[in-house]
Design a protein around this motif. Sequence first.
Motif, short mmCIF file in Angstrom:
data_model
loop_
_atom_site.label_atom_id
_atom_site.label_comp_id
_atom_site.label_asym_id
_atom_site.label_seq_id
_atom_site.Cartn_x
_atom_site.Cartn_y
_atom_site.Cartn_z
N LYS A 171 0.78 -1.32 0.01
CA LYS A 171 0.06 0.11 0.03
C LYS A 171 0.85 1.44 -0.17
O LYS A 171 0.43 2.26 -0.25
N ASN A 172 2.14 0.98 0.35
CA ASN A 172 2.77 2.30 0.52
C ASN A 172 4.36 1.88 -0.05
O ASN A 172 4.73 0.87 0.03
N ILE A 173 4.93 2.98 -0.77
CA ILE A 173 6.40 2.79 -1.09
C ILE A 173 7.20 4.00 -0.32
O ILE A 173 6.80 5.28 -0.49
N VAL A 174 8.08 3.51 0.31
CA VAL A 174 8.90 4.70 0.77
C VAL A 174 10.36 4.69 0.05
O VAL A 174 11.10 3.78 0.10
N ILE A 175 10.77 5.96 -0.43
CA ILE A 175 12.20 5.97 -0.86
C ILE A 175 12.89 6.85 0.02
O ILE A 175 12.58 7.91 0.31
N CYS A 176 14.00 6.05 0.70
CA CYS A 176 14.60 6.74 1.76
C CYS A 176 16.07 6.96 1.39
O CYS A 176 16.61 6.17 1.24
N GLY A 177 16.28 8.37 1.32
CA GLY A 177 17.82 8.83 1.01
C GLY A 177 18.45 9.24 2.39
O GLY A 177 17.48 9.33 3.52
N HIS A 178 19.46 9.82 2.69
CA HIS A 178 20.01 9.99 3.95
C HIS A 178 21.15 11.05 3.83
O HIS A 178 21.71 11.26 2.71
N SER A 179 21.78 11.53 4.91
CA SER A 179 22.69 12.67 4.99
C SER A 179 24.00 11.64 4.78
O SER A 179 24.17 10.60 4.74
N ARG A 218 25.84 21.67 -0.72
CA ARG A 218 25.86 20.96 -2.05
C ARG A 218 25.42 19.59 -1.50
O ARG A 218 24.47 18.96 -2.50
N GLU A 219 25.85 18.89 -0.80
CA GLU A 219 25.83 17.69 -0.13
C GLU A 219 24.29 17.42 0.03
O GLU A 219 23.53 16.64 -0.28
N TRP A 220 23.67 18.55 0.98
CA TRP A 220 22.47 18.56 1.38
C TRP A 220 21.55 18.40 0.14
O TRP A 220 20.60 17.79 0.14
N GLU A 221 21.83 19.34 -0.71
CA GLU A 221 20.80 19.61 -1.92
C GLU A 221 20.75 18.58 -2.77
O GLU A 221 19.73 17.87 -3.15
N ILE A 222 21.89 18.01 -3.36
CA ILE A 222 21.92 16.76 -4.04
C ILE A 222 21.26 15.49 -3.34
O ILE A 222 20.64 14.71 -4.08
N GLU A 223 21.40 15.32 -2.21
CA GLU A 223 20.66 14.33 -1.64
C GLU A 223 19.38 14.38 -1.53
O GLU A 223 18.48 13.24 -1.90
N GLN A 224 18.81 15.53 -1.39
CA GLN A 224 17.36 15.68 -1.48
C GLN A 224 16.88 15.44 -3.03
O GLN A 224 15.67 15.13 -3.31
N LEU A 225 17.58 16.03 -3.88
CA LEU A 225 17.12 16.32 -5.17
C LEU A 225 17.15 14.76 -5.85
O LEU A 225 16.37 14.34 -6.66
N ASN A 226 18.01 13.88 -5.12
CA ASN A 226 18.02 12.48 -5.56
C ASN A 226 16.79 11.84 -5.07
O ASN A 226 16.31 10.84 -6.10
#
Length: 205
Positions: free
Chosen positions: A94-102, A146-154
Amino acid sequence: MEKIFKGVIHFKQEDYESHKELFKELKKGQKPHTFFIGCSDSRVIPNLITKTLPGELFVVRNIANVIPPCNINDGTYKCTASAVEYAVKYLNVKNIVICGHSNCGGLKALFYSKEKLEKLPFVNRWLDIIRPLKEKVKDIKDEGLREWEIEQLNILAQIENLLTYDFVKDKFEKEELNIYGWYYIIETGEVYNYNFEKEEFELIG
């Protein structure tokens, strides 16, 4: 390995015993409610973060929590794609979680030198899927930002890739499937969930 062997013994004596009936029930099959797509990073533990029991999460993990765009005929093996198909079409999650990280090493690898990447040919080939993200952060001089931004963009890019699978998009549009983008901060334990309406990540809790 001694620590791991001791862990196996502890699991059988403590954790298994405290959930014995659950494991007996799971013998019949699995009915996970959520498909968790995460990074292979050893610091990201899905069941620990979500406090879920065996049988609740169907999990696939790879370098930088990447979902290759749907392309069944390119002649390559489809590890992550097959997991997406199995989770959505067979397990009916019922759910899909895409989990990125710092502090994601996979995304840092995008900025490795050519010489360094030549020593990691499989990783380098995998990174081709997300290499366009470099262009989006090319003007950010501060490495931490840059790290913060690209991790969220990914995370957002992987949501887009996920929706290239017709069977996912169809269920999502019919509101039969929920999709979540999470950003996990290792050093604080905080998890941010992407708000599609506001187009921003919001702290859970």
